[in-house]
Design an enzyme around this catalytic site. Structure first.
Site, PDB file in Angstrom:
ATOM      1  N   SER A   5       0.823  -1.204   0.000  1.00  0.00           N
ATOM      2  CA  SER A   5       0.000   0.000   0.000  1.00  0.00           C
ATOM      3  C   SER A   5       0.852   1.247   0.000  1.00  0.00           C
ATOM      4  O   SER A   5       1.927   1.262   0.586  1.00  0.00           O
ATOM      5  CB  SER A   5      -0.932   0.007   1.217  1.00  0.00           C
ATOM      6  OG  SER A   5      -0.196  -0.092   2.412  1.00  0.00           O
ATOM      7  N   CYS A   6       0.347   2.260  -0.663  1.00  0.00           N
ATOM      8  CA  CYS A   6       0.802   3.655  -0.574  1.00  0.00           C
ATOM      9  C   CYS A   6       2.030   3.991  -1.412  1.00  0.00           C
ATOM     10  O   CYS A   6       2.947   3.198  -1.568  1.00  0.00           O
ATOM     11  CB  CYS A   6       1.067   4.068   0.874  1.00  0.00           C
ATOM     12  SG  CYS A   6      -0.355   3.967   1.949  1.00  0.00           S
ATOM     13  N   ASP A   7       2.000   5.207  -1.912  1.00  0.00           N
ATOM     14  CA  ASP A   7       3.141   5.831  -2.577  1.00  0.00           C
ATOM     15  C   ASP A   7       3.133   7.305  -2.202  1.00  0.00           C
ATOM     16  O   ASP A   7       2.078   7.941  -2.153  1.00  0.00           O
ATOM     17  CB  ASP A   7       3.027   5.699  -4.097  1.00  0.00           C
ATOM     18  CG  ASP A   7       3.125   4.266  -4.567  1.00  0.00           C
ATOM     19  OD1 ASP A   7       4.254   3.803  -4.798  1.00  0.00           O
ATOM     20  OD2 ASP A   7       2.074   3.616  -4.687  1.00  0.00           O
TER      21      ASP A   7
END
Length: 411
Positions: A5-7
């Protein structure tokens, strides 16, 4: 397999237009989790004997905290991303490596995001706040509202009007890299290699004790504390490499619109779909000219391709953001009871509900979808260029989604 998850992204001059730093982040979380956008004013705390209750644990309070705007999973105290009145922005990522994740409840990475924003007026001071709290209280605990155990260490991208810092952790150990120009991004992996500008005093000795580093070859933080082949890191398939490629594709001409398009990109996996999806997004404009205001855009709803980026500017007398604040359940909230998560209340805020209605209306109506996309794009440009937005108002999008929804139900 660990959830991914996530950037988080940052672009600094000369990669950007008009001497601005551009910050962006997608928050990828469980698909049924609601993320709210909330504002907390600056405060003076006279009674320092009273402890501050974070998501799971209590910590010492400080004499003064700064005003913050946060995008956060509605069940917890901390935040996935946010900004403060001094133009500091922080986003965090889940990372895993050789150091085991602590099962005990401590500070979540999201708690550390909020604490860094509330207690620091520059990016490097925010880094100091986070590493000091990490040393004193540690990191750990379930990062998911539910029976699924989702625990991790954290990396952080911290930016202000002048510079950015990458901070990556493994338990209490950490390394930090200063970024003063160009582009940089972080994802769900350690990415600091041999350029280490600050570090935990015992980080290298600990690695030697664990036989992760022989003490002779050049120290590479990501290679030592994880299982990465850092020599191939920039050419390996995955969101980290894809994000870096997208940033470099626009290097020299990056604007806030560019960052929004990167966050909307689905072929790269940055705009995530599925059991874990992009539940909220943020883009910030941080002018190096201190006479200009910082502008922070938030979606407050899932999928940036199907959401509006709405602007926020810190001004006097801001009222709470009611349209994006989730219901509160006080002492009846499952997170405040032990054992946690025995039930899961409806945390949808008004914007989230209207967004769901609009998506339901446009999924089977191509013309309605076209109208919403057109209004979204024109609205965000006027708000940013005119710089007339004082607070985070959702009236236009609420009216817009209601109109589209009504029109389709009547057709």
């Amino acid at each position: 397999m660990k959830p991914c998850s996530c950037d988080t992204f940052v672009a600094l001059p000369p990669a950007t237009v008009d001497n601005r730093i551009i910050f962006g982040k997608n928050s990828d979380r469980p698909c049924d989790e609601v993320q709210e956008v909330v504002y907390f004013p600056a405060a003076v705390h006279d009674n320092l004997r009273e402890h501050l209750k974070c998501t799971y644990i209590e910590i010492d309070q400080v004499p003064e905290t700064y005003a913050v705007v946060l995008s956060r999973p509605a069940w917890l105290w901390g935040a996935e991303m946010g900004a403060n009145e001094h133009g500091v922005c922080i986003g965090n990522e889940a990372v895993w490596g050789r150091e085991e994740v602590c099962d005990e409840e401590a500070l979540l990475g999201m708690d550390l995001v909020r604490l860094g924003l509330e207690r620091a007026d520059t990016a490097e001071k925010a880094l100091n706040v986070i590493v000091d709290l990490l040393e004193k209280y540690g990191q750990g605990g379930n990062c998911s509202e539910g029976r699924m155990v989702f625990s991790y260490h954290n990396s952080f991208l911290i930016a202000d009007r002048n510079e950015a810092w990458i901070l990556e952790t493994a338990g209490k150990y950490w390394a930090a890299e200063k970024v003063q120009e160009g582009v940089r991004n972080i994802s769900n992996q350690l990415s600091i290699t041999t350029k280490i500008d600050r570090e935990h005093a015992d980080m290298r000795n600990y690695a030697k004790q664990k036989c992760w580093w022989d003490g002779k070859k050049e120290f590479d933080f990501a290679a030592t504390y994880s299982y990465l082949d850092t020599a191939n890191m920039m050419i390996s398939p995955g969101r980290y490499c894809e994000g870096y490629t997208l940033l470099n594709k626009h290097k020299g001409n990056i604007t806030f619109e560019t960052m929004m398009e990167i966050l909307r990109d689905k072929p790269s996996g940055i705009n995530m779909e599925g059991a874990f999806l992009t539940t909220a997004s943020m883009v910030s404009i941080l002018p190096q000219d201190s006479s200009l205001p910082c502008i922070h855009f938030f979606t407050g709803t899932p999928d940036p391709e199907r959401s509006v980026f709405k602007p926020f500017i810190f001004v006097p007398n801001i009222s709470q953001l009611l349209d994006t604040s989730s219901p509160t359940f006080e002492l009846e909230d499952p997170i405040k009871k032990k054992p946690h998560f025995k039930s899961k209340p409806d945390r949808r805020h008004p914007l989230y509900q209207k967004h769901q209605q609009a998506l339901g209306a446009v999924d089977n109506n191509e013309e309605a979808a076209r109208q919403i996309r057109s209004r979204n794009q024109s609205g965000q440009t006027l708000s940013a260029e005119g710089q007339h937005v004082s607070t985070f108002s959702f009236n236009s999008i609420l009216d817009q989604t209601s109109t589209i929804s009504h029109r389709n139900h009547c057709s």
